[in-house]
Each structure stands twice: as C-alpha cells, then as structure tokens.
Scaffold this motif. Structure first.
Motif, short mmCIF file in Angstrom:
data_model
loop_
_atom_site.label_atom_id
_atom_site.label_comp_id
_atom_site.label_asym_id
_atom_site.label_seq_id
_atom_site.Cartn_x
_atom_site.Cartn_y
_atom_site.Cartn_z
N UNK A 87 0.83 -1.21 0.00
CA UNK A 87 0.00 0.00 0.00
C UNK A 87 0.87 1.26 0.00
N UNK A 88 1.97 1.23 0.73
CA UNK A 88 2.89 2.37 0.72
C UNK A 88 3.47 2.60 -0.66
N UNK A 89 3.85 1.51 -1.32
CA UNK A 89 4.39 1.60 -2.68
C UNK A 89 3.33 2.16 -3.64
N UNK A 90 2.09 1.69 -3.52
CA UNK A 90 1.01 2.16 -4.39
C UNK A 90 0.79 3.67 -4.22
N UNK A 91 0.78 4.14 -2.98
CA UNK A 91 0.60 5.56 -2.74
C UNK A 91 1.77 6.37 -3.31
N UNK A 92 2.99 5.94 -3.05
CA UNK A 92 4.16 6.68 -3.52
C UNK A 92 4.21 6.74 -5.04
N UNK A 93 3.78 5.70 -5.70
CA UNK A 93 3.79 5.69 -7.17
C UNK A 93 2.75 6.65 -7.75
N UNK A 94 1.71 6.96 -6.96
CA UNK A 94 0.69 7.89 -7.42
C UNK A 94 1.13 9.34 -7.28
N UNK A 95 2.16 9.58 -6.47
CA UNK A 95 2.67 10.93 -6.29
C UNK A 95 3.46 11.31 -7.53
N UNK A 96 3.16 12.45 -8.10
CA UNK A 96 3.83 12.85 -9.33
C UNK A 96 3.91 14.37 -9.38
N UNK A 97 4.59 14.86 -10.39
CA UNK A 97 4.64 16.30 -10.60
C UNK A 97 3.24 16.82 -10.87
N UNK A 98 2.46 16.05 -11.64
CA UNK A 98 1.07 16.45 -11.91
C UNK A 98 0.29 16.61 -10.62
N UNK A 99 0.43 15.65 -9.72
CA UNK A 99 -0.29 15.71 -8.45
C UNK A 99 0.16 16.92 -7.62
N UNK A 100 1.45 17.20 -7.62
CA UNK A 100 1.96 18.35 -6.87
C UNK A 100 1.44 19.66 -7.47
N UNK A 101 1.41 19.75 -8.80
CA UNK A 101 0.89 20.95 -9.44
C UNK A 101 -0.61 21.13 -9.18
N UNK A 102 -1.34 20.03 -9.20
CA UNK A 102 -2.78 20.11 -8.88
C UNK A 102 -2.98 20.62 -7.46
N UNK A 103 -2.17 20.11 -6.56
CA UNK A 103 -2.26 20.56 -5.17
C UNK A 103 -1.96 22.06 -5.08
N UNK A 104 -0.88 22.49 -5.75
CA UNK A 104 -0.50 23.91 -5.73
C UNK A 104 -1.61 24.76 -6.33
N UNK A 105 -2.19 24.30 -7.41
CA UNK A 105 -3.27 25.04 -8.06
C UNK A 105 -4.46 25.19 -7.12
N UNK A 106 -4.84 24.12 -6.45
CA UNK A 106 -5.96 24.18 -5.51
C UNK A 106 -5.68 25.11 -4.33
N UNK A 107 -4.44 25.08 -3.84
CA UNK A 107 -4.05 25.98 -2.75
C UNK A 107 -4.16 27.43 -3.22
N UNK A 108 -3.67 27.70 -4.42
CA UNK A 108 -3.74 29.07 -4.95
C UNK A 108 -5.19 29.52 -5.12
#
Length: 199
Positions: free
Chosen positions: A143-164
C-alpha cells in the motif's frame, strides 16, 4: 539529533546480542552530532562515536532490508526520502514528526507505513509486531508503494493550483496573480499533462 539517537540505539541493540538487529549509522559528523552522541551515551567500540559510513545512493541504502526507518531531518531527507522509501519493497517505519508535506493527508498509519514514536520508544515493539505478522508487513509495504507511485509532478501541481485557488479567496487577487500565472504557464506547457479545473 533523531539520527544520532537512532545510531546510538543501533549500537545498544547490537551490543546486547539480542534477536533484533538494527543497522543505523551516521554518515557525517559535525560538532553538534558529536555532542548529541556523547549526551546519548553512544556505546560504539570506535572511541565512543558510532562507525562512520560513506553516503550511499537510495537503492543501495534500502537494498536487502525488509524494514526501513524514515528518520526526520532537513532538506532532501524531509522532502524526498519518504516517497523514495515507500517505493521500495520494504515496510517503512515512519518517525512521528511535526513536519508535513503536501501529500501527508493521504498517508495513513498501519496502511501505508508503521508509525514510530519520535524518540524511538516503541521501535522494538513495532519491529517485533511486524516480524510476527508477515501478511500485515507485506500489505503495508504494498500500500505504501502504491501511494508513492501515485505521487507525481502532476499531483503536486494540482495541489498547488488548488491551494492558490483557495488562497485567492482570502487575499486580494493582485497578491496571487504572479504565482497563479506561473503555475498556469507550467501546466499549459503540456510537459506534465495537467488539467486544471475549478474547485
């Protein structure tokens, strides 16, 4: 100090000759590391200081270990180490910390990692539990591996966009325009395949 405390614990466990071995060492010394080591009463045969090891690449650090401890620290250790450890085939034991990354809301104890006290008080208990419950250990690692593999630049940018977007509701638009334009420019470049949607 957390890293030094773990190295001291490793020396104690290994000196006692118990069934549980712990392989932890310090890869660089400063005067504050030496002071912390003396305060913690290091037991190494190397003049009271733990054995010094050269720094290794991430694959070399985790290779061959069933259980890996994530020690909080500064810089790269905080930002990138945990996702890298989670992508291994090992169970990650995560030290309790006040540090928070953008994706920690997705991280669940006993699902993606095994929680450990900030001062290592329950580390032995956690390791013994995992050794007795192999199916649990395998599930947590997967499960840890599955979560880490889902983390990506896209996910980080989506998070940043939502925060903004959310922050823009709290402050005048001119404060956020430049930052929002940068995020939009990066996303629009197509390099990340990011699709921005309003909340």
């Amino acid at each position: 100090v957390s890293r030094v405390a773990l190295a001291a614990l490793s020396d104690r466990w290994n000196a006692s000759g118990g069934a549980l071995a712990l392989d932890a060492a310090v890869t660089g010394y400063t005067s504050s590391v030496a002071q912390a080591w003396r305060r913690l009463g290091g037991l190494s045969a190397f003049g009271g200081m733990p054995a010094h090891r050269k720094k290794l690449s991430m694959p070399a650090q985790v290779s061959g270990y069933k259980y890996i401890v994530n020690v909080e620290g500064a810089g790269w250790a905080c930002a990138d180490r945990l996702p890298a450890l989670l992508t291994s085939d090992s169970v990650v034991l995560k030290q309790a910390s006040r540090n928070v990354e953008w994706w920690y809301a997705l991280l669940q104890p006993w699902v993606h990692y095994v929680p450990v006290d900030a001062h290592w008080a329950d580390l032995r208990e956690r390791l013994e539990c995992l050794r007795k419950r192999d199916a649990l250990a395998a599930r947590v690692a997967a499960e840890g591996r599955r979560l880490a593999q889902a983390l990506s630049t896209d996910a980080a940018l989506c998070f940043a966009w939502n925060v903004l977007q959310r922050a823009s509701r709290l402050a005048p638009p001119e404060k956020w325009e430049a930052l929002a334009k940068d995020v939009q420019r990066i996303a629009a470049s197509g390099e990340h395949g990011l699709e921005m949607r309003p909340l």
